[in-house]
Write a protein that holds these residues in place. Structure first.
Motif, PDB file in Angstrom:
ATOM      1  N   ARG A   1       4.072   6.990  -8.737  1.00 50.39           N
ATOM      2  CA  ARG A   1       4.174   8.240  -7.977  1.00 50.39           C
ATOM      3  C   ARG A   1       2.940   8.491  -7.116  1.00 50.39           C
ATOM      4  O   ARG A   1       2.188   7.595  -6.763  1.00 50.39           O
ATOM      5  CB  ARG A   1       4.471   9.408  -8.927  1.00 50.39           C
ATOM      6  N   GLN A   2       2.733   9.755  -6.794  1.00 49.10           N
ATOM      7  CA  GLN A   2       1.635  10.135  -5.920  1.00 49.10           C
ATOM      8  C   GLN A   2       1.242  11.577  -6.217  1.00 49.10           C
ATOM      9  O   GLN A   2       1.983  12.317  -6.865  1.00 49.10           O
ATOM     10  CB  GLN A   2       2.071  10.000  -4.456  1.00 49.10           C
ATOM     11  N   GLY A   3       0.056  11.965  -5.774  1.00 46.79           N
ATOM     12  CA  GLY A   3      -0.388  13.335  -5.983  1.00 46.79           C
ATOM     13  C   GLY A   3      -0.820  13.598  -7.412  1.00 46.79           C
ATOM     14  O   GLY A   3      -1.217  12.697  -8.157  1.00 46.79           O
ATOM     15  N   ALA A   4      -0.706  14.865  -7.828  1.00 47.00           N
ATOM     16  CA  ALA A   4      -1.246  15.286  -9.128  1.00 47.00           C
ATOM     17  C   ALA A   4      -0.610  14.552 -10.296  1.00 47.00           C
ATOM     18  O   ALA A   4      -1.287  14.243 -11.290  1.00 47.00           O
ATOM     19  CB  ALA A   4      -1.050  16.795  -9.291  1.00 47.00           C
ATOM     20  N   ILE A   5       0.678  14.251 -10.212  1.00 43.99           N
ATOM     21  CA  ILE A   5       1.334  13.602 -11.336  1.00 43.99           C
ATOM     22  C   ILE A   5       0.764  12.206 -11.585  1.00 43.99           C
ATOM     23  O   ILE A   5       0.752  11.720 -12.722  1.00 43.99           O
ATOM     24  CB  ILE A   5       2.866  13.534 -11.107  1.00 43.99           C
ATOM     25  N   SER A   6       0.241  11.554 -10.549  1.00 43.70           N
ATOM     26  CA  SER A   6      -0.352  10.231 -10.730  1.00 43.70           C
ATOM     27  C   SER A   6      -1.575  10.273 -11.634  1.00 43.70           C
ATOM     28  O   SER A   6      -1.881   9.293 -12.317  1.00 43.70           O
ATOM     29  CB  SER A   6      -0.733   9.620  -9.371  1.00 43.70           C
ATOM     30  N   GLU A   7      -2.287  11.382 -11.632  1.00 44.59           N
ATOM     31  CA  GLU A   7      -3.470  11.495 -12.492  1.00 44.59           C
ATOM     32  C   GLU A   7      -3.078  11.385 -13.963  1.00 44.59           C
ATOM     33  O   GLU A   7      -3.866  10.885 -14.782  1.00 44.59           O
ATOM     34  CB  GLU A   7      -4.179  12.831 -12.228  1.00 44.59           C
ATOM     35  N   LEU A   8      -1.881  11.840 -14.300  1.00 46.29           N
ATOM     36  CA  LEU A   8      -1.374  11.712 -15.662  1.00 46.29           C
ATOM     37  C   LEU A   8      -0.783  10.328 -15.905  1.00 46.29           C
ATOM     38  O   LEU A   8      -1.021   9.708 -16.944  1.00 46.29           O
ATOM     39  CB  LEU A   8      -0.311  12.787 -15.916  1.00 46.29           C
ATOM     40  N   ILE A   9      -0.038   9.824 -14.938  1.00 47.97           N
ATOM     41  CA  ILE A   9       0.737   8.603 -15.120  1.00 47.97           C
ATOM     42  C   ILE A   9      -0.122   7.343 -15.157  1.00 47.97           C
ATOM     43  O   ILE A   9       0.031   6.488 -16.039  1.00 47.97           O
ATOM     44  CB  ILE A   9       1.762   8.457 -13.981  1.00 47.97           C
TER      45      ILE A   9
ATOM     46  N   VAL B   1       6.196   3.442   1.277  1.00 48.80           N
ATOM     47  CA  VAL B   1       5.113   2.555   1.685  1.00 48.80           C
ATOM     48  C   VAL B   1       5.712   1.441   2.541  1.00 48.80           C
ATOM     49  O   VAL B   1       6.340   0.508   2.026  1.00 48.80           O
ATOM     50  CB  VAL B   1       4.383   1.969   0.467  1.00 48.80           C
ATOM     51  N   THR B   2       5.528   1.522   3.839  1.00 53.21           N
ATOM     52  CA  THR B   2       6.162   0.587   4.771  1.00 53.21           C
ATOM     53  C   THR B   2       5.172  -0.252   5.579  1.00 53.21           C
ATOM     54  O   THR B   2       5.590  -1.088   6.370  1.00 53.21           O
ATOM     55  CB  THR B   2       7.069   1.343   5.757  1.00 53.21           C
ATOM     56  N   SER B   3       3.871  -0.040   5.394  1.00 60.06           N
ATOM     57  CA  SER B   3       2.883  -0.797   6.152  1.00 60.06           C
ATOM     58  C   SER B   3       1.766  -1.274   5.242  1.00 60.06           C
ATOM     59  O   SER B   3       1.542  -0.728   4.149  1.00 60.06           O
ATOM     60  CB  SER B   3       2.289   0.057   7.278  1.00 60.06           C
TER      61      SER B   3
ATOM     62  N   ARG C   1      -4.132   1.858   1.077  1.00 60.81           N
ATOM     63  CA  ARG C   1      -4.603   3.214   0.744  1.00 60.81           C
ATOM     64  C   ARG C   1      -4.076   3.647  -0.618  1.00 60.81           C
ATOM     65  O   ARG C   1      -4.810   4.246  -1.423  1.00 60.81           O
ATOM     66  CB  ARG C   1      -4.161   4.209   1.824  1.00 60.81           C
ATOM     67  N   TYR C   2      -2.806   3.358  -0.864  1.00 58.68           N
ATOM     68  CA  TYR C   2      -2.205   3.705  -2.152  1.00 58.68           C
ATOM     69  C   TYR C   2      -2.901   2.955  -3.287  1.00 58.68           C
ATOM     70  O   TYR C   2      -3.235   3.540  -4.325  1.00 58.68           O
ATOM     71  CB  TYR C   2      -0.714   3.377  -2.099  1.00 58.68           C
ATOM     72  N   LYS C   3      -3.158   1.687  -3.079  1.00 55.62           N
ATOM     73  CA  LYS C   3      -3.854   0.890  -4.094  1.00 55.62           C
ATOM     74  C   LYS C   3      -5.238   1.462  -4.383  1.00 55.62           C
ATOM     75  O   LYS C   3      -5.645   1.572  -5.553  1.00 55.62           O
ATOM     76  CB  LYS C   3      -3.973  -0.553  -3.621  1.00 55.62           C
ATOM     77  N   ALA C   4      -5.959   1.857  -3.337  1.00 58.99           N
ATOM     78  CA  ALA C   4      -7.297   2.423  -3.531  1.00 58.99           C
ATOM     79  C   ALA C   4      -7.243   3.703  -4.347  1.00 58.99           C
ATOM     80  O   ALA C   4      -8.117   3.966  -5.183  1.00 58.99           O
ATOM     81  CB  ALA C   4      -7.962   2.677  -2.178  1.00 58.99           C
ATOM     82  N   ASP C   5      -6.217   4.508  -4.126  1.00 65.38           N
ATOM     83  CA  ASP C   5      -6.076   5.748  -4.873  1.00 65.38           C
ATOM     84  C   ASP C   5      -5.773   5.464  -6.342  1.00 65.38           C
ATOM     85  O   ASP C   5      -6.322   6.120  -7.244  1.00 65.38           O
ATOM     86  CB  ASP C   5      -4.977   6.610  -4.261  1.00 65.38           C
TER      87      ASP C   5
ATOM     88  N   TYR D   1      -3.483  -3.642  -9.627  1.00 65.67           N
ATOM     89  CA  TYR D   1      -2.262  -3.121  -9.008  1.00 65.67           C
ATOM     90  C   TYR D   1      -1.765  -4.107  -7.960  1.00 65.67           C
ATOM     91  O   TYR D   1      -2.475  -4.402  -6.984  1.00 65.67           O
ATOM     92  CB  TYR D   1      -2.530  -1.748  -8.387  1.00 65.67           C
ATOM     93  N   LEU D   2      -0.599  -4.639  -8.173  1.00 62.03           N
ATOM     94  CA  LEU D   2       0.032  -5.547  -7.223  1.00 62.03           C
ATOM     95  C   LEU D   2       0.991  -4.723  -6.376  1.00 62.03           C
ATOM     96  O   LEU D   2       1.931  -4.127  -6.894  1.00 62.03           O
ATOM     97  CB  LEU D   2       0.770  -6.668  -7.958  1.00 62.03           C
ATOM     98  N   MET D   3       0.756  -4.696  -5.064  1.00 66.53           N
ATOM     99  CA  MET D   3       1.425  -3.745  -4.197  1.00 66.53           C
ATOM    100  C   MET D   3       2.646  -4.356  -3.507  1.00 66.53           C
ATOM    101  O   MET D   3       2.742  -5.568  -3.297  1.00 66.53           O
ATOM    102  CB  MET D   3       0.443  -3.208  -3.154  1.00 66.53           C
ATOM    103  N   THR D   4       3.562  -3.460  -3.136  1.00 67.48           N
ATOM    104  CA  THR D   4       4.794  -3.850  -2.462  1.00 67.48           C
ATOM    105  C   THR D   4       5.049  -2.946  -1.260  1.00 67.48           C
ATOM    106  O   THR D   4       4.529  -1.834  -1.179  1.00 67.48           O
ATOM    107  CB  THR D   4       6.001  -3.745  -3.411  1.00 67.48           C
ATOM    108  N   LEU D   5       5.879  -3.449  -0.345  1.00 72.67           N
ATOM    109  CA  LEU D   5       6.344  -2.666   0.788  1.00 72.67           C
ATOM    110  C   LEU D   5       7.822  -2.333   0.620  1.00 72.67           C
ATOM    111  O   LEU D   5       8.558  -3.036  -0.078  1.00 72.67           O
ATOM    112  CB  LEU D   5       6.152  -3.440   2.099  1.00 72.67           C
ATOM    113  N   TYR D   6       8.245  -1.285   1.301  1.00 74.55           N
ATOM    114  CA  TYR D   6       9.623  -0.798   1.255  1.00 74.55           C
ATOM    115  C   TYR D   6      10.389  -1.404   2.428  1.00 74.55           C
ATOM    116  O   TYR D   6       9.999  -1.237   3.588  1.00 74.55           O
ATOM    117  CB  TYR D   6       9.588   0.727   1.355  1.00 74.55           C
ATOM    118  N   LEU D   7      11.463  -2.125   2.138  1.00 73.60           N
ATOM    119  CA  LEU D   7      12.251  -2.751   3.195  1.00 73.60           C
ATOM    120  C   LEU D   7      12.937  -1.679   4.042  1.00 73.60           C
ATOM    121  O   LEU D   7      13.679  -0.856   3.527  1.00 73.60           O
ATOM    122  CB  LEU D   7      13.296  -3.681   2.591  1.00 73.60           C
TER     123      LEU D   7
END
Length: 353
Positions: free
Chosen positions: A16-24, A46-48, A54-58, A68-74
């Protein structure tokens, strides 16, 4: 009794993203894992390459102890050049969601042929294609949640035939038909299996919103097929939890305008839960292969020359040990799968048995 597992890896997780990610996010490590293959269906998705980094850094800011192994959205905006760029930046895969079949899939695809140039580029750079293996429900063709996965399998065969060197993962299989399809395809096609689909059948989610997920759990024979392939130790089948957190109000209620959220949350108890389930159907000796070796081998992670970074120790629990009913951080809370039920294994530091 105790056992040890070398560096388990969860090859399908929603953070996820935002505040809930701090828990997850810290729950990945809490559940025994130090590698997380992260799904891209955020809002916006996440398309680029830049978004993925940026998401990985967060995520690394929240818990730097997990890889964290990252993926893009087709999606239509994705290009072959972006695939090559993402590959150079260390992005591992591209996730395909058929339109509307699960959480945040409104931007999903409707025709795979339109993405053949993308698949060609992925095959060229050896990037993995992750397929959510369902087709959208359609009353006119009698497609619904119970046959959406078998109805998807011709798409898998067609993509594999067109791109035989493209590594493909059929995600979170729920049916015997899916297991047989993956076996038929050969070494470039693999399959992730969740913990909850090793436990559930239709009766467990019909009328029980906490067990409702997409794809839905199917029939006893389908569950048996999943258990059998894990017990066999087949090298192209491995754990991908599809741990998908939703706040309690989204899981426990529904209305004409707001359906029950699809997803179960397993991250904080994942390795003990998998051990518990595998032991229940005589496959505990396959735990390391299923949770570490098979997925890492297919994804080619770690790369040659790297070593496992963590050994996780499990021991049998005392009778009556129950899974926590809720996890909370500030205003955020989540109810895990198996909440309040007895579990037979726990993680410990390995210094005493």
């Amino acid at each position: 009794m105790s056992i040890s597992i070398n560096s388990p890896a969860d090859f399908h997780v929603h953070l996820r993203q935002g505040a809930i990610s701090e828990l997850i996010v810290p729950h990945v490590s809490k559940g025994g894992f130090d590698v997380a293959y992260v799904m891209p269906n955020l809002k916006p998705p996440v398309t680029s390459t830049e978004q993925a980094l940026r998401y990985k850094a967060d995520l690394e800011r929240i818990d730097p102890n997990v890889t964290y192994l990252m993926t893009l959205y087709l999606c239509p905006e994705l290009t072959a050049d972006e695939i090559r760029k993402a590959n150079k930046a260390g992005v591992y895969g591209v996730k395909s969601y058929p339109r509307g079949v699960t959480t945040n899939s409104d931007g999903g695809i409707e025709s795979y042929e339109a993405y053949y140039p993308i698949f060609e580029a992925m095959q060229e750079v050896d990037m993995v294609l992750n397929l959510h293996g369902e087709v959208p429900s359609d009353a006119n063709t009698n497609i619904h949640v119970l046959n959406a996965e078998p109805s998807f399998l011709p798409h898998l065969f067609k993509i594999h035939e067109a791109f035989p060197a493209l590594r493909i993962v059929l995600e979170h299989a729920t049916t015997r038909a899916a297991v047989e399809a993956v076996k038929k395809c050969g070494p470039t096609v693999a399959c992730s299996i969740t913990a909850h689909h090793l436990a559930l059948i239709v009766d467990d989610w019909a009328g029980q919103s906490w067990n409702f997920c997409k794809p839905v759990a199917k029939y006893p024979d389908d569950r048996r097929a999943l258990q059998d392939i894990v017990r066999e130790g087949h090298p192209r089948f491995f754990l991908g939890s599809d741990s998908a957190p939703h706040p309690p109000h989204a899981k426990s209620t529904s209305s004409p305008t707001h359906a029950c959220a699809a997803g179960v949350y397993t991250s904080p108890i994942l390795l003990p839960l998998v051990a518990h389930l595998l032991e229940s159907f005589g496959a505990l000796d396959k735990l390391e292969g299923f949770t570490s070796v098979n997925g890492r081998s297919f994804y080619k992670y770690p790369v040659e020359g790297q070593r496992y970074s963590r050994t996780v120790f499990l021991r049998k629990t005392k009778p009556g040990t129950l899974v926590d009913a809720k996890y909370a951080l500030g205003a955020e809370s989540l109810v895990p799968f198996w909440a309040g039920k007895e579990i037979g294994w726990e993680i410990f530091d390995g210094t005493a048995d």
